[in-house]
Design a protein around this motif. Structure first.
Motif, short mmCIF file in Angstrom:
data_model
loop_
_atom_site.label_atom_id
_atom_site.label_comp_id
_atom_site.label_asym_id
_atom_site.label_seq_id
_atom_site.Cartn_x
_atom_site.Cartn_y
_atom_site.Cartn_z
N ILE A 1 -60.38 18.31 13.22
CA ILE A 1 -61.20 18.04 12.04
C ILE A 1 -62.64 17.92 12.50
CG2 ILE A 1 -61.64 16.45 10.14
CD1 ILE A 1 -58.73 15.60 10.26
N ASP A 2 -63.48 18.81 11.96
CA ASP A 2 -64.90 18.87 12.35
C ASP A 2 -65.03 19.02 13.87
OD1 ASP A 2 -65.64 18.58 9.70
OD2 ASP A 2 -65.74 16.40 9.84
N GLY A 3 -64.12 19.80 14.47
CA GLY A 3 -64.17 20.07 15.90
C GLY A 3 -63.54 19.02 16.77
N GLN A 4 -63.08 17.91 16.19
CA GLN A 4 -62.48 16.82 16.97
C GLN A 4 -60.96 16.85 16.84
OE1 GLN A 4 -64.35 14.62 18.87
NE2 GLN A 4 -66.08 15.95 18.31
N LEU A 5 -60.25 16.65 17.94
CA LEU A 5 -58.80 16.61 17.91
C LEU A 5 -58.35 15.33 17.19
CD1 LEU A 5 -56.14 17.92 18.83
CD2 LEU A 5 -56.28 16.54 20.92
N ARG A 6 -57.58 15.51 16.12
CA ARG A 6 -57.12 14.37 15.32
C ARG A 6 -55.62 14.50 15.07
NH1 ARG A 6 -61.83 12.53 12.64
NH2 ARG A 6 -60.58 10.77 11.90
N SER A 7 -55.06 13.57 14.28
CA SER A 7 -53.64 13.64 13.92
C SER A 7 -53.50 14.21 12.50
CB SER A 7 -53.00 12.26 13.98
OG SER A 7 -53.51 11.43 12.94
N SER A 8 -52.29 14.62 12.16
CA SER A 8 -52.05 15.21 10.84
C SER A 8 -52.31 14.21 9.72
CB SER A 8 -50.63 15.76 10.74
OG SER A 8 -49.68 14.72 10.94
#
Length: 673
Positions: free
Chosen positions: A299-306
């Protein structure tokens, strides 16, 4: 959703870019289709063309029956429907097809929970291409034992679809064939020309050693691949039958290919408990996609969770075997704020932000579902959302709890109501931004009409359901369904059935959620004189168009079995007795020279039929009728056009000549008795 084929080199590059394991791209195309499988060559060929693919586990499932929605998507791609590299002119054409047919298609999605709306754009495309006609859609979802079921594609239906997809409809209907299938007499007349055309083309052959076509037998995914392979000339033909023929030698592949799916658009709905999202594409189509347990979310280039995904986010994703494995989302989207509905008090049109104050824009979506929970104290509402799993047609559901905004408006029909007037079980459309509700539209549970007018009775052959179109005294029309428990009463008859209601009846009725619970009808008897200008004969309802003595033209339905429609003649002056706006009897006042005849076919030879007036094989009333290239043939039961070779000796036919002096038939209607 966009489908394309990825060659090995590009597949590895894509894998590196998205974080997907590159080793997957070198694996066999389908786990359950070995090179020794009888349809291996055809399955490989259609997969290489991107027409058919595997399930989430990489299995093709060759023996699984194919339903109509999957068939539609296959046919659309084969007929030229594109998902990538689409020009503006092509996109404009797809949109035009959809806009023209979307209202019609919504009738099916509103009626059936298993209707797969993700195929609507392809259906609209094929309707405009002439591959699919509206009547075909009645067989996509059927009701059996009071349960909805997806109907599998039959051999007969496949013959019709493939012929039309190849642009050979006219040729199939005009050609003559030796009727040599063992079950020829059982093949419906509207399927027969296509069955023989497919046989002559070597695309669909006999189903068994006895020489039967077996139009009703369902098509498997393996058989579909073979039919497509033959139809599109992808490889040499192999036999189709109930048993597997000798396997074709495995071709030596020159390249390794893997089907990969990409998807882009906006998250329209997010189902955390189901691990699924619904994506709204730029073309307006919606697709529900399950997320892989190992999905990579950025999200916006950052690794996030679902769990960080939100409705309204713009996304681009990679789908591997039907499951989202990688998704890139952007949170900065702006959508116009919904305008609150009229309420009894003045409200502001600004939307409160989650951090206090107001803003003029917010991420806004609409949820349709059933009210599951309510709390006036906490100003919350729980909405049960149901969706159809596009892969297997199963019903998935979850309850979503939402908070009402201070400006939230609630209406039932056109009338503003309070939250206290909403009850569990109400069907509602909820407009939200984030987790906040700004408008609730509750479907009117009970409809009561006084002094309405019956406009039409609609019978659905495939489901056996009946719908009444009723107009109220404010000119608003309601489509209300007759159920087994509906009580119907008609003045002068008492308790009766729906078919005893007459178009034009005055109606008092009560319905709950679109289903009639009670109907009371009042008819009016009258007579009118006029000249018949048109006669239309149908299976459930026939009608005439009458020009009365005041030169006013009106359409009147004929009460079923009350009048022999085939004895009526255009141009005759008649006196009709009406029960409301339906004809009960017709009296001939003046007869004109006729260009219509009804009789039995005695012989058929070289485009000429010898007709006899009253008996299948009698000797009275001989007449030769010429059939030329402009003659149109119709089946009276289905109302559909058929081919010349559907004519048989002994059939009763209704023939309209080109004029009163001609012996050349303009139309021939086969009267199935």
């Amino acid at each position: 959703m966009k489908y394309f084929q990825v060659k090995k080199g590009f597949a590895i590059a894509l894998a590196i870019a998205t974080g997907i394991s590159a080793t997957a791209y070198g694996a066999p195309t389908f786990k359950d289709v070995p090179s020794t499988h009888w349809a291996y060559s055809a399955i490989s060929a259609v997969a290489d063309r991107g027409l058919m693919s595997s399930d989430i586990s990489g299995n093709y499932k060759p023996n699984e029956l194919i339903d109509k929605f999957e068939t539609i998507k296959i046919l659309a791609k084969a007929a030229g429907y594109k998902y990538d590299n689409v020009s503006q002119a092509e996109q404009d054409y797809y949109n035009k097809c959809y806009e023209k047919n979307k209202t019609f298609l919504s009738q099916f999605s509103n009626k059936f929970t298993k209707w797969n709306t993700s195929a609507d754009r392809e259906i609209a495309f094929l309707i405009e291409k002439g591959v699919v006609v509206e009547q075909d859609l009645n067989q996509f979802v059927i009701i059996k034992d009071n349960k909805e079921q997806l109907r599998a594609l039959s051999r007969g239906e496949c013959a019709v679809f493939i012929t039309k997809m190849l642009g050979k409809n006219s040729q199939a209907l005009l050609d003559t064939y030796p009727h040599d299938y063992a079950d020829d007499a059982r093949i419906p007349s509207d399927i027969k020309p296509y069955a023989y055309f497919m046989k002559n083309m070597g695309i669909i052959k006999g189903n068994d050693s006895a020489g039967n076509f077996a139009h009703e037998v369902a098509i498997s995914r393996a058989t579909m691949a073979v039919i497509l392979d033959r139809a599109l000339g992808l490889s040499s033909a192999i036999s189709i039958g109930t048993t597997a023929p000798t396997p074709i030698p495995t071709p030596t592949p020159t390249t390794v290919t893997t089907a990969v799916t990409t998807v882009s658009g906006t998250i329209d709905k997010f189902y955390p408990s189901l691990k699924a999202i619904q994506i709204l594409s730029s073309t307006g189509s919606k697709e529900i996609i399950k997320m892989s347990d190992t999905i990579a979310v950025y999200i916006d280039g950052q690794l996030r969770s679902s769990s960080d995904l939100k409705e309204g986010m713009t996304v681009v994703g990679v789908v591997n075997n039907g499951s989202l494995t990688d998704i890139r989302a952007t949170s900065g989207t702006t959508v116009v704020t919904p305008t609150p509905a009229p309420t009894t008090t003045t409200t502001t049109t600004t939307t409160p932000s989650t951090t206090g104050g107001t803003t003029t824009g917010a991420n806004y979506i609409t949820l349709d579902g059933t009210v599951a929970t309510l709390s006036d104290a906490t100003k919350t509402i729980g909405v049960e959302i149901k969706m159809v799993n596009p892969r297997d047609g199963s019903i998935l559901s979850e309850v979503r709890t939402l908070t009402l905004a201070p400006t939230c408006s609630i209406v039932r029909g056109d009338v503003p109501i309070s939250l206290a007037e909403v009850v569990k079980g109400d069907i509602a459309s909820v407009e939200i931004s984030g987790n906040t509700v700004y408008r609730i539209s509750v479907e009117q549970r009970v409809v009561e009409l006084k002094d309405g007018t019956l406009l039409a009775k609609k019978y659905n052959d495939s489901t056996g359901s009946v719908t009444l179109s009723i107009k109220d005294n404010r000119e608003k029309t309601y489509e209300l369904r007759v159920a087994s428990g509906t009580t119907i009463t008609r003045k002068g008859i008492g308790v009766t059935s729906w078919d005893q209601l007459r178009v034009g009846d005055m109606i008092d009725c009560k319905a709950e959620y679109g289903v009639l619970t009670a109907v009371t009808a009042y008819g009016v008897l009258s007579t009118t004189d006029g000249w018949i200008e048109e006669i239309s004969i149908g299976k459930q309802q026939s009608h005439i168009v009458l020009r009365d003595t005041d030169n006013v033209v009106k359409k009147f339905y004929l009460i079923l079995n009350s009048t022999d429609a085939y004895s009526l003649r255009v141009g005759n002056k008649v006196r009709v007795r009406l029960d409301s706006q339906e004809v009960s009897t017709v009296m001939l006042l003046e007869e004109v020279s006729t260009n219509i005849v009804t009789g039995y076919i005695n012989t058929i030879k070289s485009g000429i039929v010898t007709l006899r007036d009253s008996q299948p094989y009698g000797t009275n009333g001989k007449r030769d009728v010429v059939l030329d290239g402009s003659t149109v043939y119709t089946n009276s039961i289905t109302g559909e056009k058929v081919a010349y070779n559907a004519l048989r000796e002994g059939q009763r036919v209704y023939i309209v000549f080109q004029n009163v002096l001609s012996n050349v038939a303009k139309t021939v209607t086969i009267l199935v008795e």
